[in-house]
Design an enzyme around this catalytic site. Structure first.
Site, mmCIF file in Angstrom:
data_model
loop_
_atom_site.group_PDB
_atom_site.id
_atom_site.type_symbol
_atom_site.label_atom_id
_atom_site.label_comp_id
_atom_site.label_asym_id
_atom_site.label_seq_id
_atom_site.Cartn_x
_atom_site.Cartn_y
_atom_site.Cartn_z
ATOM 1 N N ARG A 54 2.085 1.251 10.312
ATOM 2 C CA ARG A 54 1.634 1.626 8.967
ATOM 3 C C ARG A 54 2.813 1.472 8.003
ATOM 4 O O ARG A 54 3.681 2.327 7.918
ATOM 5 C CB ARG A 54 1.122 3.070 8.966
ATOM 6 C CG ARG A 54 0.237 3.434 7.775
ATOM 7 C CD ARG A 54 -0.247 4.864 7.897
ATOM 8 N NE ARG A 54 -1.093 5.066 9.046
ATOM 9 C CZ ARG A 54 -2.425 4.916 9.043
ATOM 10 N NH1 ARG A 54 -3.032 4.553 7.940
ATOM 11 N NH2 ARG A 54 -3.131 5.130 10.145
ATOM 12 N N ARG A 63 0.835 -1.200 0.000
ATOM 13 C CA ARG A 63 0.000 0.000 0.000
ATOM 14 C C ARG A 63 0.867 1.246 0.000
ATOM 15 O O ARG A 63 1.843 1.330 0.749
ATOM 16 C CB ARG A 63 -0.943 0.013 1.209
ATOM 17 C CG ARG A 63 -1.904 -1.177 1.209
ATOM 18 C CD ARG A 63 -2.896 -1.121 2.329
ATOM 19 N NE ARG A 63 -3.707 -2.343 2.350
ATOM 20 C CZ ARG A 63 -4.643 -2.610 3.256
ATOM 21 N NH1 ARG A 63 -4.890 -1.744 4.224
ATOM 22 N NH2 ARG A 63 -5.327 -3.745 3.193
#
Length: 424
Positions: free
Chosen positions: A274, A259
């Site tokens: 993240r 991502r």
């Protein structure tokens, strides 16, 4: 993708669903385009019928020795008008399809209303959170152990990449294997090893394209790196008609996910919360329309079981209309307790998408022997995110000396090791 017939039949309900998502009414624009396209199609049919009729008249006139120039001129004009109208219809259709593809799924009736995460509703808590001002965050623990190297990850690949070494690397692998075995052996999912790159059609089918292209990584060959195994697993039924009696189909995969984290600047810049690349066990179910609600509850329980077996405190929440993903009609998030942050953080998201993805993928089902088809329903859920589970294990099982106790459920995958320490 939305059903045009439902919008025609009840535009007010469609606009109400969009309003619950915080969007303005769109039925007027959609139905206006739909009416123009249908008018163009009607005009095409009429012109094509007249062209065929005039062509026959030309042949008859020639056989009878009559002048056919007016008819020939009419056919020529019809041909030009037909081509122009076909282009007009195609253009209107493309505009309408693009508009429909850009709109999110409508929320189910029992989804709580709210503008953002502040409107989410907690459903249940399991386990007692450990609260301690002395608790370290995972990156502090990992660096003290000498097994979590953010500098090396940044040197190799840039920000939001991490190198794990030694027993922490094995612990992450163990967590993924444990979760996949649990879902396959006890929860009845079929293990799948899918491709990690997909075509445009697959990313469109599950709703990543066209709206969220900036959240993905694209290769030089034009393929997209999967942001989640939901994309290839769900698309395994694209362009197919399934026997209703064979549903539900349940699939699970342990894969890397990629991502871009577009728009995440400044969020969770320290540690592994993240990342651009991470491992995740994904569950996907394909059901008949009447099975999806029960399957959603079942899938969420399967994800919760992972955390129960690992003895990690968590809570399950129902996402409100303003916090749901693009393709979901209803979502449950599971948040695990992180003592180092003194907060719950998302570790799993389980969604039912109704027939929204199925329409984009043209995935249908029917009773065996029946000619009538209907769109399947699709569901997806994290079972769970491996990196975040590693973080949760590290923070919840940390010891005063900086070592980490290995949860009992993971010890068989760790060669019997019960503790990770700097000198291990």
């Amino acid at each position: 993708m939305h059903d045009l017939r439902l919008i025609r039949d009840n535009p007010e309900a469609f606009d109400l669903g969009l309003a619950r998502r915080g969007l303005s009414s769109m039925s007027g624009e959609i139905l206006g385009l739909d009416a123009r396209r249908r008018a163009a199609l009607t005009a095409l049919q009429e012109m094509q019928a007249r062209r065929n009729e005039a062509s026959k008249e030309i042949g008859k006139a020639k056989r009878e020795g009559r002048d056919a120039q007016d008819l020939i001129a009419e056919v020529a004009a019809l041909k030009e008008n037909i081509q122009r109208t076909e282009e007009e219809e195609a253009g209107i259709g493309a505009t309408l399809d693009s508009l429909l593809a850009s709109l999110p799924n409508l929320p189910a009736a029992d989804v709580p209303d709210g503008p953002d995460e502040s409107g989410n509703v907690e459903l249940r808590r399991v386990g007692e959170p450990t609260r301690s001002n002395a608790a370290l965050e995972h990156f502090e623990l990992g660096e003290k152990l000498g097994m979590m190297d953010f500098a090396a990850g940044a040197k190799l690949s840039g920000a939001r990449f991490t190198v794990l070494r030694g027993k922490l690397a094995r612990l992450e692998r163990a967590i993924g294997q444990f979760m996949l075995d649990l879902h396959v052996d006890e929860h009845g999912y079929t293990e799948v090893m899918p491709p990690l790159m997909v075509r445009d059609e697959a990313a469109f089918g599950t709703g990543q394209l066209p709206k969220f292209a900036e959240d993905l990584f694209r290769t030089t060959t034009g393929h997209w790196l999967i942001p989640t195994a939901e994309v290839p697993l769900t698309n395994l039924v694209a362009d197919r008609i399934l026997d209703l009696e064979d549903l539900p189909l349940r699939m699970a995969a342990l894969t890397p996910c990629f991502r871009s984290e577009a728009g995440a600047a400044g969020k969770d810049t320290r540690g592994m919360i993240r990342q651009h690349q991470f491992w995740k066990v994904e569950m996907v179910s394909v059901t008949g329309p009447d099975q999806s609600n029960a399957e959603h509850e079942r899938m969420t329980q399967c994800a919760e079981t992972v955390l129960k077996r690992l003895e990690l405190p968590f809570r399950t929440i129902a996402l409100c209309t303003g916090d749901m993903g693009f393709s979901a009609t209803k979502t449950y998030d599971i948040e695990v307790w992180l003592p180092g942050q003194n907060a719950y953080r998302e570790i799993s998201s389980c969604s039912t998408c109704g027939d929204f993805q199925a329409r984009r993928m043209k995935a249908r089902c029917r009773p065996r022997g029946d000619k009538n088809t209907q769109f399947v329903h699709t569901l997806n859920g994290s079972g769970v995110a491996v990196g975040r589970c590693l973080i949760a294990v590290m923070e919840n099982f940390q010891q005063p000396d900086g070592s980490i106790v290995v949860p009992e459920a993971l010890r068989p995958y760790m060669g019997g090791l019960d503790r990770i320490a700097a000198d291990a």
